[in-house]
Design a protein around this motif. Structure first.
Motif, PDB file in Angstrom:
ATOM      1  N   ASP A 108      77.724  28.466   7.295  1.00  0.00           N
ATOM      2  CA  ASP A 108      78.232  29.568   6.472  1.00  0.00           C
ATOM      3  C   ASP A 108      77.254  29.943   5.370  1.00  0.00           C
ATOM      4  O   ASP A 108      77.634  30.406   4.311  1.00  0.00           O
ATOM      5  N   LEU A 109      75.956  29.764   5.616  1.00  0.00           N
ATOM      6  CA  LEU A 109      74.958  30.086   4.601  1.00  0.00           C
ATOM      7  C   LEU A 109      74.981  31.569   4.253  1.00  0.00           C
ATOM      8  O   LEU A 109      74.875  31.951   3.087  1.00  0.00           O
ATOM      9  N   ALA A 110      75.148  32.408   5.254  1.00  0.00           N
ATOM     10  CA  ALA A 110      75.191  33.852   5.000  1.00  0.00           C
ATOM     11  C   ALA A 110      76.386  34.213   4.138  1.00  0.00           C
ATOM     12  O   ALA A 110      76.289  35.021   3.209  1.00  0.00           O
ATOM     13  N   ASN A 111      77.540  33.592   4.383  1.00  0.00           N
ATOM     14  CA  ASN A 111      78.739  33.863   3.583  1.00  0.00           C
ATOM     15  C   ASN A 111      78.556  33.400   2.150  1.00  0.00           C
ATOM     16  O   ASN A 111      79.012  34.043   1.204  1.00  0.00           O
ATOM     17  N   SER A 157      62.331  27.143  28.594  1.00  0.00           N
ATOM     18  CA  SER A 157      61.456  28.296  28.803  1.00  0.00           C
ATOM     19  C   SER A 157      60.045  27.805  29.099  1.00  0.00           C
ATOM     20  O   SER A 157      59.703  26.644  28.868  1.00  0.00           O
ATOM     21  N   GLY A 158      59.214  28.721  29.615  1.00  0.00           N
ATOM     22  CA  GLY A 158      57.832  28.381  29.918  1.00  0.00           C
ATOM     23  C   GLY A 158      57.611  28.150  31.399  1.00  0.00           C
ATOM     24  O   GLY A 158      58.535  28.130  32.206  1.00  0.00           O
ATOM     25  N   ASP A 159      56.330  27.949  31.754  1.00  0.00           N
ATOM     26  CA  ASP A 159      55.960  27.740  33.155  1.00  0.00           C
ATOM     27  C   ASP A 159      55.222  26.414  33.302  1.00  0.00           C
ATOM     28  O   ASP A 159      55.836  25.380  33.530  1.00  0.00           O
ATOM     29  N   GLU A 160      53.914  26.451  33.146  1.00  0.00           N
ATOM     30  CA  GLU A 160      53.159  25.191  33.244  1.00  0.00           C
ATOM     31  C   GLU A 160      53.442  24.309  32.040  1.00  0.00           C
ATOM     32  O   GLU A 160      53.802  23.143  32.183  1.00  0.00           O
ATOM     33  N   GLU A 161      53.268  24.877  30.849  1.00  0.00           N
ATOM     34  CA  GLU A 161      53.665  24.158  29.632  1.00  0.00           C
ATOM     35  C   GLU A 161      55.047  24.681  29.241  1.00  0.00           C
ATOM     36  O   GLU A 161      55.209  25.857  28.931  1.00  0.00           O
ATOM     37  N   MET A 162      56.006  23.803  29.238  1.00  0.00           N
ATOM     38  CA  MET A 162      57.396  24.215  29.038  1.00  0.00           C
ATOM     39  C   MET A 162      57.864  23.866  27.634  1.00  0.00           C
ATOM     40  O   MET A 162      57.346  22.934  26.997  1.00  0.00           O
ATOM     41  N   LYS A 163      58.848  24.634  27.166  1.00  0.00           N
ATOM     42  CA  LYS A 163      59.453  24.394  25.861  1.00  0.00           C
ATOM     43  C   LYS A 163      60.948  24.183  26.039  1.00  0.00           C
ATOM     44  O   LYS A 163      61.594  24.869  26.829  1.00  0.00           O
ATOM     45  N   LEU A 164      61.463  23.250  25.278  1.00  0.00           N
ATOM     46  CA  LEU A 164      62.883  22.934  25.304  1.00  0.00           C
ATOM     47  C   LEU A 164      63.416  23.069  23.883  1.00  0.00           C
ATOM     48  O   LEU A 164      62.900  22.435  22.964  1.00  0.00           O
ATOM     49  N   ARG A 165      64.439  23.889  23.712  1.00  0.00           N
ATOM     50  CA  ARG A 165      65.064  24.060  22.390  1.00  0.00           C
ATOM     51  C   ARG A 165      66.492  23.541  22.451  1.00  0.00           C
ATOM     52  O   ARG A 165      67.249  23.877  23.364  1.00  0.00           O
ATOM     53  N   ILE A 166      66.851  22.721  21.464  1.00  0.00           N
ATOM     54  CA  ILE A 166      68.192  22.137  21.375  1.00  0.00           C
ATOM     55  C   ILE A 166      68.841  22.637  20.092  1.00  0.00           C
ATOM     56  O   ILE A 166      68.279  22.504  19.004  1.00  0.00           O
ATOM     57  N   GLU A 167      70.017  23.226  20.221  1.00  0.00           N
ATOM     58  CA  GLU A 167      70.774  23.715  19.070  1.00  0.00           C
ATOM     59  C   GLU A 167      72.145  23.057  19.071  1.00  0.00           C
ATOM     60  O   GLU A 167      72.833  23.053  20.087  1.00  0.00           O
ATOM     61  N   CYS A 168      72.547  22.531  17.904  1.00  0.00           N
ATOM     62  CA  CYS A 168      73.812  21.790  17.803  1.00  0.00           C
ATOM     63  C   CYS A 168      74.597  22.229  16.575  1.00  0.00           C
ATOM     64  O   CYS A 168      74.023  22.672  15.578  1.00  0.00           O
ATOM     65  N   LYS A 169      75.919  22.056  16.646  1.00  0.00           N
ATOM     66  CA  LYS A 169      76.824  22.310  15.524  1.00  0.00           C
ATOM     67  C   LYS A 169      77.609  21.042  15.238  1.00  0.00           C
ATOM     68  O   LYS A 169      78.134  20.415  16.153  1.00  0.00           O
ATOM     69  N   SER A 170      77.677  20.693  13.936  1.00  0.00           N
ATOM     70  CA  SER A 170      78.327  19.443  13.554  1.00  0.00           C
ATOM     71  C   SER A 170      78.939  19.556  12.174  1.00  0.00           C
ATOM     72  O   SER A 170      78.212  19.663  11.177  1.00  0.00           O
ATOM     73  N   GLN A 171      80.272  19.587  12.057  1.00  0.00           N
ATOM     74  CA  GLN A 171      81.007  19.522  10.792  1.00  0.00           C
ATOM     75  C   GLN A 171      80.493  20.535   9.774  1.00  0.00           C
ATOM     76  O   GLN A 171      80.084  20.200   8.667  1.00  0.00           O
ATOM     77  N   GLY A 172      80.486  21.797  10.160  1.00  0.00           N
ATOM     78  CA  GLY A 172      80.064  22.850   9.247  1.00  0.00           C
ATOM     79  C   GLY A 172      78.568  22.991   9.084  1.00  0.00           C
ATOM     80  O   GLY A 172      78.104  23.834   8.320  1.00  0.00           O
ATOM     81  N   MET A 173      77.773  22.189   9.779  1.00  0.00           N
ATOM     82  CA  MET A 173      76.320  22.266   9.724  1.00  0.00           C
ATOM     83  C   MET A 173      75.795  22.577  11.126  1.00  0.00           C
ATOM     84  O   MET A 173      76.423  22.270  12.132  1.00  0.00           O
ATOM     85  N   SER A 174      74.631  23.202  11.180  1.00  0.00           N
ATOM     86  CA  SER A 174      73.953  23.428  12.450  1.00  0.00           C
ATOM     87  C   SER A 174      72.525  22.906  12.331  1.00  0.00           C
ATOM     88  O   SER A 174      71.896  23.036  11.281  1.00  0.00           O
ATOM     89  N   TYR A 175      72.043  22.289  13.382  1.00  0.00           N
ATOM     90  CA  TYR A 175      70.669  21.799  13.398  1.00  0.00           C
ATOM     91  C   TYR A 175      70.035  22.098  14.747  1.00  0.00           C
ATOM     92  O   TYR A 175      70.732  22.342  15.737  1.00  0.00           O
ATOM     93  N   GLY A 186      64.962  21.532  12.357  1.00  0.00           N
ATOM     94  CA  GLY A 186      65.513  22.181  11.172  1.00  0.00           C
ATOM     95  C   GLY A 186      67.017  21.991  11.091  1.00  0.00           C
ATOM     96  O   GLY A 186      67.675  21.597  12.053  1.00  0.00           O
ATOM     97  N   MET A 187      67.562  22.300   9.897  1.00  0.00           N
ATOM     98  CA  MET A 187      69.001  22.145   9.653  1.00  0.00           C
ATOM     99  C   MET A 187      69.420  23.138   8.582  1.00  0.00           C
ATOM    100  O   MET A 187      68.667  23.397   7.643  1.00  0.00           O
ATOM    101  N   GLU A 188      70.636  23.702   8.711  1.00  0.00           N
ATOM    102  CA  GLU A 188      71.132  24.628   7.711  1.00  0.00           C
ATOM    103  C   GLU A 188      72.646  24.734   7.835  1.00  0.00           C
ATOM    104  O   GLU A 188      73.211  24.475   8.912  1.00  0.00           O
TER     105      GLU A 188
END
Length: 208
Positions: free
Chosen positions: A133-136, A48-66, A128-130
């Motif tokens: 199934d935190l909600a469950n 996202s972004g135009d001149e200054e851009m942002k990159l977001r990386i989301e991953c899932k690994s063995q029951g964890m997401s970061y 960040g990491m969490e």
């Protein structure tokens, strides 16, 4: 005069072509790129972004997401302006070589912008990491807490009620004592003082 006009026309066309070459191509803003890390973490890159851009990386690994976020100005890199899609694909290729997409990646580098100014680099700004199934887990804790409160209330009701004590009937001994007392009373009223004991005994026999 004709040669001057022809030269002028060539210069104008050349400037137009130069301007077309320097015009940035449409950036891949809002694009998402899916990839897997070396340890098979499933990840998604969103831009996202135009001149200054942002990159977001989301991953899932063995029951964890970061996740992690990067910010920078890759548009100052001339190669990026020519083909931003190749730029982001090169970043994804580098992330595929890592076991963890957000660890040891403070700065994202590409071969096509190696000589670009440092402000063109995408630098990590958050991570960040969490558990997935935190909600469950929170729902389960709330349910358990409610059940425990209900059990506590029922226990209080059972414990709070005092037990009923059985009535104690008078014993035969106490009844006998009352008969002897009554017999002695009658003996004192109707017998001589010297015969009180004898009269009391006789009266007690007749009264049962």
């Amino acid at each position: 005069m004709k040669s001057f006009a022809l030269l002028f026309l060539v210069v104008i066309c050349g400037m137009g072509g130069l301007g077309q070459k320097l015009k940035p191509k449409k950036r891949s803003n809002g694009e998402e790129i899916n990839f897997r890390t070396k340890t098979k973490d499933v990840c998604t890159m969103s831009i996202s972004g135009d001149e200054e851009m942002k990159l977001r990386i989301e991953c899932k690994s063995q029951g964890m997401s970061y996740w992690c976020e990067f910010a920078g100005k890759p548009s100052v890199c001339r190669a990026f302006r020519k083909n931003p899609k190749i730029y982001w694909n090169q970043i994804a290729m580098e992330l595929r070589k890592l076991p963890h997409a957000c660890e040891s990646t403070q700065v994202l580098k590409t071969t096509m912008c190696q000589k670009a100014p440092t402000e063109a680099l995408m630098k990590q700004i958050a991570t960040g990491m969490e558990p997935e199934d935190l909600a469950n887990q929170e729902k389960s804790v709330q349910k358990t807490s409610t059940s425990m409160r209900g059990a506590g209330r029922s226990s209080v009701k059972k414990i709070g009620k005092p037990p009923m004590l059985p009535l104690i009937k008078p014993t035969q001994h106490s009844q006998g004592s009352e008969n002897e007392t009554e017999a002695m009373k009658l003996a004192r009223e109707h017998c001589w003082e010297s015969l009180h004991g004898f009269c009391s005994y006789i009266i007690g026999i007749f009264r049962g």
